[in-house]
Enzyme design. Structure first.
Site, PDB file in Angstrom:
ATOM      1  N   ASP A  19      -0.381   3.110   7.929  1.00 42.86           N
ATOM      2  CA  ASP A  19       0.301   3.544   9.156  1.00 42.86           C
ATOM      3  C   ASP A  19       1.660   2.846   9.269  1.00 42.86           C
ATOM      4  O   ASP A  19       2.692   3.486   9.437  1.00 42.86           O
ATOM      5  CB  ASP A  19      -0.552   3.200  10.396  1.00 42.86           C
ATOM      6  N   GLU A 277      -2.044   6.907   1.603  1.00 42.10           N
ATOM      7  CA  GLU A 277      -0.929   7.853   1.725  1.00 42.10           C
ATOM      8  C   GLU A 277       0.370   7.316   1.122  1.00 42.10           C
ATOM      9  O   GLU A 277       0.978   7.934   0.256  1.00 42.10           O
ATOM     10  CB  GLU A 277      -0.722   8.195   3.215  1.00 42.10           C
TER      11      GLU A 277
HETATM   12  O1  TRH Z   1      -3.402   0.622   3.102  1.00 40.16           O
HETATM   13  P1  TRH Z   1      -3.792   2.028   2.925  1.00 40.16           P
HETATM   14  O2  TRH Z   1      -5.172   2.237   2.535  1.00 40.16           O
HETATM   15  O3  TRH Z   1      -3.480   2.837   4.216  1.00 40.16           O
HETATM   16  C1  TRH Z   1      -4.316   3.880   4.686  1.00 40.16           C
HETATM   17  C2  TRH Z   1      -3.792   5.230   4.455  1.00 40.16           C
HETATM   18  O4  TRH Z   1      -2.467   5.375   4.846  1.00 40.16           O
HETATM   19  C3  TRH Z   1      -4.640   6.254   5.165  1.00 40.16           C
HETATM   20  O5  TRH Z   1      -4.124   7.541   5.006  1.00 40.16           O
HETATM   21  C4  TRH Z   1      -4.671   5.898   6.617  1.00 40.16           C
HETATM   22  O6  TRH Z   1      -5.421   6.786   7.324  1.00 40.16           O
HETATM   23  C5  TRH Z   1      -5.245   4.516   6.734  1.00 40.16           C
HETATM   24  O7  TRH Z   1      -4.400   3.613   6.040  1.00 40.16           O
HETATM   25  C6  TRH Z   1      -5.336   4.082   8.151  1.00 40.16           C
HETATM   26  O8  TRH Z   1      -2.876   2.693   1.773  1.00 40.16           O
HETATM   27  P2  TRH Z   1      -1.351   3.159   1.776  1.00 40.16           P
HETATM   28  O9  TRH Z   1      -1.169   4.380   2.592  1.00 40.16           O
HETATM   29  O10 TRH Z   1      -0.971   3.239   0.388  1.00 40.16           O
HETATM   30  O11 TRH Z   1      -0.541   1.984   2.462  1.00 40.16           O
HETATM   31  C7  TRH Z   1      -0.307   0.773   1.819  1.00 40.16           C
HETATM   32  C8  TRH Z   1       1.078   0.256   2.169  1.00 40.16           C
HETATM   33  O12 TRH Z   1       1.213  -1.072   1.698  1.00 40.16           O
HETATM   34  C9  TRH Z   1       2.184   1.053   1.521  1.00 40.16           C
HETATM   35  O13 TRH Z   1       3.298   1.162   2.394  1.00 40.16           O
HETATM   36  C10 TRH Z   1       2.583   0.208   0.319  1.00 40.16           C
HETATM   37  C11 TRH Z   1       2.390  -1.157   0.897  1.00 40.16           C
HETATM   38  N1  TRH Z   1       2.211  -2.241  -0.071  1.00 40.16           N
HETATM   39  C12 TRH Z   1       3.203  -3.190  -0.160  1.00 40.16           C
HETATM   40  O14 TRH Z   1       4.261  -3.084   0.501  1.00 40.16           O
HETATM   41  N2  TRH Z   1       3.026  -4.229  -1.009  1.00 40.16           N
HETATM   42  C13 TRH Z   1       1.932  -4.375  -1.786  1.00 40.16           C
HETATM   43  O15 TRH Z   1       1.828  -5.360  -2.546  1.00 40.16           O
HETATM   44  C14 TRH Z   1       0.928  -3.355  -1.702  1.00 40.16           C
HETATM   45  C15 TRH Z   1      -0.291  -3.450  -2.582  1.00 40.16           C
HETATM   46  C16 TRH Z   1       1.092  -2.312  -0.827  1.00 40.16           C
END
Ligand code: TRH
Length: 384
Positions: A19, A277
């Site tokens: 989010d 996402e």
């Molecule tokens: O963390 P998530 O599982 O988030 C999820 C999904 O968005 C899902 O659709 C939603 O309903 C739920 O949350 C509530 O996976 P996502 O979407 O990949 O988000 C991870 C974020 O973290 C993304 O912006 C990338 C960031 N990130 C970093 O900035 N640094 C890191 O080292 C890593 C591993 C991720």
């Protein structure tokens, strides 16, 4: 587009980082590329700080990357609503703020930024408007998507050029690894990033990698697959800096990176395991083969989303490669341990084709326009 416009973006962190990950990219891009005045309201600054270390928890107002970050908590302060109000993922802005929107002249443009899905109905619902049942306000539903007729995907300006330069530059890659505190890859060693939800498929994939003929180095952020890793390596200490080894498999745990460095990690790896996402989208922009774990929803609501995306992504792939991708992705998402291990070998046999396809796919996405620009233009048209 008027750079005098003000924007309020509301974000509740339901769980994980997606989010705030999406909202933060959008806020930064609107401020940096459109010169807009952006205020981002976030209810969980601790999660935010993980992906943006500038953020200080417990602070009501602070600035980072040209964005005013406000801690969204009760009681909500009496602020003037912005020209454009974005609520991310139907998070419901505070009632007092909505009342102020209704009293404002001219009325703000009110956007609900929706979840990403490849399903066909998205095109029909994108930009759909719905009047508020009581107040003189209209809400517009803005859907990201992979095809023309949707809002597109978030992509910062110059993304493809920066990625291509990085992927061609041994020097840029070397300094990236050095800053990460990780030695440069050995010749012939497969670099994989691992970001997933806990499930039994992880152990199966680790087994497959350890049993394979290709050395694998896997980079995993803290908190990912901790149980599977500690069981597989019989390790007690799975924290940033940990190095776990079995046969020709090495797993390194890193502390969460900020979003820009995480992007670079994806660019630097030969294969990216992504989830949810935002990392899923960034995995596609990385133009490298990927394995996506979709966010599991109640009553299996995520399966059609996964299958529709697979159908779209596999278009243009030879039938055998498409079948290998589909088999591996489905096994991973089902957490079917037996299937994951054997499907991995079938998948990676096609690595040359998969790499070429990943680049074609990223180019195709780049042609469908990007979300921040589309959204800014959409709102500007409504304000005219
Ligand atoms: O963390 P998530 O599982 O988030 C999820 C999904 O968005 C899902 O659709 C939603 O309903 C739920 O949350 C509530 O996976 P996502 O979407 O990949 O988000 C991870 C974020 O973290 C993304 O912006 C990338 C960031 N990130 C970093 O900035 N640094 C890191 O080292 C890593 C591993 C991720």
């Amino acid at each position: 587009m008027s750079s005098m416009r003000t924007w309020d973006i509301f974000c509740t962190v339901v769980d994980n980082y997606g989010d705030i990950g999406v909202c933060w990219r959008l806020a930064r891009q609107l401020a940096a590329e459109h010169g807009l005045t952006v205020r981002l309201w976030v209810d969980d600054l601790a999660s935010f700080a993980k992906i943006c270390p500038d953020i200080v928890t417990g602070r009501d107002s602070q600035h980072s990357h040209g964005v005013e970050v406000r801690w969204w908590r009760e009681p909500f302060p009496a602020v003037s609503p912005a020209d454009i109000v974005v609520e991310a993922f139907a998070c419901n802005p505070p009632a007092s703020y909505v009342a102020a929107m209704a009293a404002r002249q001219p009325k703000p443009v009110w956007i609900n930024l929706e979840f990403l899905s490849a399903e066909n109905w998205v095109k029909g619902c994108h930009a759909f408007s719905s009047p508020h049942p009581v107040l003189p306000l209209v809400k517009y539903f803005f859907f990201p998507g992979f095809v023309a007729g949707t809002g597109g995907l978030l992509a910062d300006r110059g993304l493809a050029q920066a990625r291509d330069r990085f992927q061609r530059s041994a020097a840029e890659q070397a300094s990236f690894w050095e800053a990460l505190g990780v030695p440069a890859p050995r010749a012939g060693e497969l670099q994989v990033s691992l970001f997933c939800y806990p499930h039994v498929g992880v152990a199966a994939l680790l087994r497959g990698w350890a049993a394979g003929r290709t050395p694998v180095r896997c980079l995993a952020p803290e908190g990912t697959a901790t149980e599977a890793l500690s069981a597989f390596f019989a390790a007690k200490h799975i924290a940033p800096g940990a190095i776990l080894r079995k046969a020709d498999l090495e797993v390194r745990i890193f502390a969460f990176l900020d979003q820009d460095r995480y992007d670079r990690l994806l660019w630097a790896c030969d294969l990216n395991l992504v989830r949810g996402e935002d990392s899923f989208v960034r995995g596609q922009w990385a133009a490298r083969p990927l394995l996506w774990q979709i966010y599991p929803q109640e009553e299996g609501a995520h399966w059609p989303k996964l299958e529709t995306f697979l159908g779209l992504y596999c278009q243009g792939l030879p039938a055998e490669t498409a079948a290998a991708v589909t088999r591996f992705w489905l096994a991973w998402n089902k957490g079917d341990a037996m299937e994951v291990e054997s499907a991995w070998f079938g998948f990676w046999e096609h690595r040359v084709e998969l790499q070429a396809h990943a680049l074609r796919w990223a180019e195709h996405l780049a042609n469908t326009g990007n979300l921040a620009n589309n959204l800014a233009q959409f709102c500007e048209n409504l304000l005219k």
